[in-house]
Structure formats: C-alpha cells, structure tokens
Write a protein that holds these residues in place. Structure first.
Motif, PDB file in Angstrom:
ATOM      1  N   VAL A  89      55.847  -4.835  44.448  1.00 19.12           N
ATOM      2  CA  VAL A  89      55.673  -3.896  45.555  1.00 19.12           C
ATOM      3  C   VAL A  89      56.780  -3.962  46.564  1.00 19.12           C
ATOM      4  CG1 VAL A  89      54.081  -5.206  46.602  1.00 19.12           C
ATOM      5  CG2 VAL A  89      53.984  -2.836  46.919  1.00 19.12           C
ATOM      6  N   THR A  90      57.259  -5.016  47.156  1.00 18.19           N
ATOM      7  CA  THR A  90      58.075  -4.937  48.184  1.00 18.19           C
ATOM      8  C   THR A  90      59.323  -4.604  47.678  1.00 18.19           C
ATOM      9  OG1 THR A  90      58.571  -7.289  47.812  1.00 18.19           O
ATOM     10  CG2 THR A  90      56.674  -6.840  49.523  1.00 18.19           C
ATOM     11  N   SER A  91      59.646  -4.759  46.580  1.00 18.33           N
ATOM     12  CA  SER A  91      60.978  -4.274  45.798  1.00 18.33           C
ATOM     13  C   SER A  91      61.538  -2.843  46.267  1.00 18.33           C
ATOM     14  CB  SER A  91      61.364  -4.511  44.626  1.00 18.33           C
ATOM     15  OG  SER A  91      60.342  -3.953  43.731  1.00 18.33           O
ATOM     16  N   GLY A  92      60.342  -1.857  46.515  1.00 20.66           N
ATOM     17  CA  GLY A  92      60.589  -0.640  46.860  1.00 20.66           C
ATOM     18  C   GLY A  92      61.576  -0.305  47.894  1.00 20.66           C
ATOM     19  N   LEU A  93      61.638  -1.650  49.012  1.00 16.23           N
ATOM     20  CA  LEU A  93      62.803  -1.256  50.059  1.00 16.23           C
ATOM     21  C   LEU A  93      64.136  -1.536  49.413  1.00 16.23           C
ATOM     22  CD1 LEU A  93      60.802  -3.794  52.360  1.00 16.23           C
ATOM     23  CD2 LEU A  93      61.355  -1.359  52.922  1.00 16.23           C
ATOM     24  N   ASP A  94      64.115  -2.563  48.401  1.00 17.10           N
ATOM     25  CA  ASP A  94      65.676  -2.745  47.714  1.00 17.10           C
ATOM     26  C   ASP A  94      66.118  -1.618  47.045  1.00 17.10           C
ATOM     27  OD1 ASP A  94      65.875  -6.023  48.133  1.00 17.10           O
ATOM     28  OD2 ASP A  94      63.768  -5.319  47.844  1.00 17.10           O
ATOM     29  N   LEU A  95      65.191  -0.995  46.294  1.00 17.09           N
ATOM     30  CA  LEU A  95      65.224   0.161  45.399  1.00 17.09           C
ATOM     31  C   LEU A  95      65.909   1.354  46.421  1.00 17.09           C
ATOM     32  CD1 LEU A  95      65.015   1.684  42.663  1.00 17.09           C
ATOM     33  CD2 LEU A  95      62.988   2.719  43.827  1.00 17.09           C
ATOM     34  N   ALA A  96      65.182   1.704  47.605  1.00 19.48           N
ATOM     35  CA  ALA A  96      65.840   2.672  48.332  1.00 19.48           C
ATOM     36  C   ALA A  96      67.071   2.383  48.763  1.00 19.48           C
ATOM     37  CB  ALA A  96      64.572   2.958  49.374  1.00 19.48           C
ATOM     38  N   LEU A  97      67.189   1.102  49.246  1.00 19.61           N
ATOM     39  CA  LEU A  97      68.661   0.871  49.959  1.00 19.61           C
ATOM     40  C   LEU A  97      69.699   0.887  48.990  1.00 19.61           C
ATOM     41  CD1 LEU A  97      67.429  -2.100  51.958  1.00 19.61           C
ATOM     42  CD2 LEU A  97      68.368  -0.002  52.823  1.00 19.61           C
ATOM     43  N   TYR A  98      69.432   0.503  47.497  1.00 20.42           N
ATOM     44  CA  TYR A  98      70.255   0.706  46.316  1.00 20.42           C
ATOM     45  C   TYR A  98      70.498   2.215  46.233  1.00 20.42           C
ATOM     46  CZ  TYR A  98      72.338   0.673  42.009  1.00 20.42           C
ATOM     47  OH  TYR A  98      73.381   0.580  40.619  1.00 20.42           O
ATOM     48  N   LEU A  99      69.513   2.946  46.182  1.00 19.86           N
ATOM     49  CA  LEU A  99      69.876   4.578  46.013  1.00 19.86           C
ATOM     50  C   LEU A  99      70.678   5.060  47.189  1.00 19.86           C
ATOM     51  CD1 LEU A  99      66.095   6.008  45.146  1.00 19.86           C
ATOM     52  CD2 LEU A  99      68.123   5.212  43.724  1.00 19.86           C
ATOM     53  N   LEU A 100      70.463   4.434  48.473  1.00 19.01           N
ATOM     54  CA  LEU A 100      71.368   5.290  49.604  1.00 19.01           C
ATOM     55  C   LEU A 100      72.863   4.595  49.339  1.00 19.01           C
ATOM     56  CD1 LEU A 100      69.077   4.379  52.712  1.00 19.01           C
ATOM     57  CD2 LEU A 100      69.743   6.533  51.358  1.00 19.01           C
ATOM     58  N   GLU A 101      72.876   3.413  49.007  1.00 19.66           N
ATOM     59  CA  GLU A 101      74.430   2.699  48.663  1.00 19.66           C
ATOM     60  C   GLU A 101      75.046   3.719  47.436  1.00 19.66           C
ATOM     61  OE1 GLU A 101      76.733  -1.409  47.397  1.00 19.66           O
ATOM     62  OE2 GLU A 101      74.570  -1.487  47.779  1.00 19.66           O
ATOM     63  N   ARG A 102      74.165   3.850  46.547  1.00 17.17           N
ATOM     64  CA  ARG A 102      74.742   4.493  45.270  1.00 17.17           C
ATOM     65  C   ARG A 102      75.303   6.046  45.557  1.00 17.17           C
ATOM     66  NH1 ARG A 102      72.233   5.243  39.285  1.00 17.17           N
ATOM     67  NH2 ARG A 102      71.878   7.404  39.488  1.00 17.17           N
ATOM     68  N   GLU A 103      74.248   6.534  46.495  1.00 19.93           N
ATOM     69  CA  GLU A 103      74.755   7.858  46.790  1.00 19.93           C
ATOM     70  C   GLU A 103      75.517   8.165  47.888  1.00 19.93           C
ATOM     71  OE1 GLU A 103      74.474  11.822  45.755  1.00 19.93           O
ATOM     72  OE2 GLU A 103      73.264  10.353  44.785  1.00 19.93           O
ATOM     73  N   TYR A 104      75.443   7.214  48.986  1.00 20.77           N
ATOM     74  CA  TYR A 104      76.143   7.622  50.259  1.00 20.77           C
ATOM     75  C   TYR A 104      77.034   6.381  50.689  1.00 20.77           C
ATOM     76  CZ  TYR A 104      72.717  11.331  50.856  1.00 20.77           C
ATOM     77  OH  TYR A 104      72.085  12.359  50.526  1.00 20.77           O
ATOM     78  N   GLY A 105      77.169   5.317  50.215  1.00 20.10           N
ATOM     79  CA  GLY A 105      77.705   4.275  50.235  1.00 20.10           C
ATOM     80  C   GLY A 105      77.393   3.132  50.899  1.00 20.10           C
ATOM     81  N   PRO A 106      77.898   1.919  50.967  1.00 18.56           N
ATOM     82  CA  PRO A 106      77.323   0.629  51.479  1.00 18.56           C
ATOM     83  C   PRO A 106      76.996   0.649  52.967  1.00 18.56           C
ATOM     84  CG  PRO A 106      79.525   0.238  50.737  1.00 18.56           C
ATOM     85  CD  PRO A 106      79.372   1.600  50.148  1.00 18.56           C
ATOM     86  N   HIS A 107      78.133   1.446  53.649  1.00 20.69           N
ATOM     87  CA  HIS A 107      78.067   1.598  55.014  1.00 20.69           C
ATOM     88  C   HIS A 107      76.564   2.193  55.709  1.00 20.69           C
ATOM     89  CE1 HIS A 107      79.625   5.452  53.907  1.00 20.69           C
ATOM     90  NE2 HIS A 107      79.393   5.837  55.106  1.00 20.69           N
ATOM     91  N   ILE A 108      76.067   3.127  54.781  1.00 18.62           N
ATOM     92  CA  ILE A 108      74.739   3.859  55.019  1.00 18.62           C
ATOM     93  C   ILE A 108      73.777   3.004  54.822  1.00 18.62           C
ATOM     94  CG2 ILE A 108      73.333   5.592  54.528  1.00 18.62           C
ATOM     95  CD1 ILE A 108      75.779   6.575  56.107  1.00 18.62           C
ATOM     96  N   ALA A 109      73.592   2.211  53.824  1.00 15.52           N
ATOM     97  CA  ALA A 109      72.659   1.423  53.349  1.00 15.52           C
ATOM     98  C   ALA A 109      72.664   0.231  54.460  1.00 15.52           C
ATOM     99  CB  ALA A 109      72.828   0.700  51.923  1.00 15.52           C
ATOM    100  N   HIS A 110      73.570  -0.262  54.686  1.00 14.48           N
ATOM    101  CA  HIS A 110      73.871  -1.374  55.756  1.00 14.48           C
ATOM    102  C   HIS A 110      73.332  -0.923  56.987  1.00 14.48           C
ATOM    103  CE1 HIS A 110      75.818  -4.071  58.740  1.00 14.48           C
ATOM    104  NE2 HIS A 110      75.492  -5.114  57.932  1.00 14.48           N
ATOM    105  N   ALA A 111      73.571   0.198  57.376  1.00  9.11           N
ATOM    106  CA  ALA A 111      72.875   0.680  58.828  1.00  9.11           C
ATOM    107  C   ALA A 111      71.417   0.892  58.719  1.00  9.11           C
ATOM    108  CB  ALA A 111      73.545   2.081  58.943  1.00  9.11           C
ATOM    109  N   VAL A 112      70.829   1.122  57.476  1.00 11.82           N
ATOM    110  CA  VAL A 112      69.366   1.145  57.397  1.00 11.82           C
ATOM    111  C   VAL A 112      68.815  -0.220  57.552  1.00 11.82           C
ATOM    112  CG1 VAL A 112      67.614   1.986  56.252  1.00 11.82           C
ATOM    113  CG2 VAL A 112      69.528   3.479  56.592  1.00 11.82           C
ATOM    114  N   GLU A 113      69.722  -1.407  56.762  1.00 15.29           N
ATOM    115  CA  GLU A 113      69.221  -2.456  56.687  1.00 15.29           C
ATOM    116  C   GLU A 113      69.205  -3.003  57.995  1.00 15.29           C
ATOM    117  OE1 GLU A 113      70.639  -4.681  52.666  1.00 15.29           O
ATOM    118  OE2 GLU A 113      71.922  -4.540  54.143  1.00 15.29           O
TER     119      GLU A 113
END
Length: 213
Positions: free
Chosen positions: A172-196
């Motif tokens: 269940v907690t991997s939903g966080l990781d999934l969504a961050l991965y989607l952000l990185e895949r779509e918009y780049g690691p800088h966006i995923a990192h900002a949300v992290e």
C-alpha cells in the motif's frame, strides 16, 4: 494530460490518496499541466472504501480515451473470512472490481497508446483477475504474488515495475513511489525530487523496467 484515480466500492483509501496527493503536488510544480481527479466507471458519486466506511467523491466518469495516466488502487478489508457468511474479503472485493463496468474501460485504456495504466498493490490483481494483463510483467502485495502468477502474469519482485503502458507497485505505501516514478517519467527527476522534498519522503528500491525488445 490527466491522471485519473479510479475509485470502486471497497477500494483502499491510501492506494488512492497517496498517488492523488503526490501527483497533485507534481501538477503544481509544472504549472497545472497535469489534471488530477478521482473518477469512477459510473461517473460522479460517493464511493465507500473498504476501511471503516471512509468515502471519497468521484467527480468524473472514467474516460479510457483521455491521454495520461489511469491509476487503479487495490482493496482494503479482511484477508480471511467466509464470503458465504457475508464477509467481504479483499479477494472478494478485487474479484468484484474485475467483473465490474470498470474492467472493459480499463481494457480499452490499455489499447490506447496515449494512456498508461498504473496499479497500486491489489490493483494489479484486479486487472489480472479480469484477464487484462496476461503475459505482462507486474507486482502486487507480497501476499498476492502467487495469485498474480496463477493468472498468467509474470511476477517481478520489485517495489515498482514498468512494463511500458502498464506500471505497478507493491504494497500500500508503494503508491507514493509509483506516483513519484510517474512524475519522473513524465516530467523529469527534478520534478519528482521537488515533490520528495515537499513530502519529506525518499523513494525506496530500484524500479524494474522491461528490457528493450
């Protein structure tokens, strides 16, 4: 582009809310380019989860032709119990979702090259029970990996599994990781990192990606 979080009766709240919040924060980082909303196959309605009657409001109908992401949560409830006695176990709830009006819509989405279906925890089991991901690589909660394999899916023991237009995540907690991965895949690691940084959360594990053909 849209991220549609699919609600169904008995859904697991964290499977839906964790991706919703992460993707909404990502949308803010990219100026609202990603529209994040809760949907159901029946359209706008109050959808009751499997956790103590907690309910969320679906605001739109599930649209398999809408470019973007379709996020399918798992279910919450008892693991053990006799369905003949009215116990709605997680397997019962997932099987019901697999037979619901959402299944053919998700099947249609999987044929749309502009849509990626992402499943959290038992969400991939529901897709497997519906016969939608046979011979695809996927992961689910550790308790369901054998069921996943029995339905013809290729189980991968990783926190996030990327099989092209099908992405899945483990517990269940991997939903966080999934969504961050989607952000990185779509918009780049800088966006995923900002949300992290905003969520004070660091992703766990290395995402598994299907090898090139």
């Amino acid at each position: 582009m849209a991220a549609q979080i699919v609600l169904f009766d008995g859904f697991d709240p964290l499977d839906a809310i964790a991706p919703f919040e992460v993707l909404a924060a990502g949308s803010d980082e990219v100026g609202g380019a990603l529209e994040v909303e809760l949907v159901s196959a029946e359209g706008p309605r109050r959808v009751v989860s499997g956790t103590r009657g907690l309910a969320l409001e679906a605001t739109s109908v599930l649209d398999p032709d809408r470019p973007g992401y379709l996020v399918v949560p798992g279910a919450s409830g008892p693991v053990d119990g006799d369905p003949d006695d009215g116990v709605e176990t997680i397997p019962v709830l997932l099987a019901r979702m697999a037979q619901s009006t959402a299944a053919p819509l998700i099947k249609q989405a999987l044929t749309n090259h502009e849509v990626t279906v992402a499943a959290v925890c038992g969400g991939s089991l529901a897709l497997a029970m519906a016969g939608l991901i046979e011979n695809r690589h996927a992961v689910t909660h550790p308790l369901g990996m054998d069921v996943l394999e029995a339905t013809g899916v290729r189980p991968v023991h990783a926190r996030v599994v990327d099989d092209g237009n099908l992405i899945s995540a483990s517990g269940v907690t991997s939903g966080l990781d999934l969504a961050l991965y989607l952000l990185e895949r779509e918009y780049g690691p800088h966006i995923a990192h900002a949300v992290e940084q905003l969520f004070v959360y660091e992703r766990r594990g290395t995402p598994w990606r299907r090898p090139p053909a």
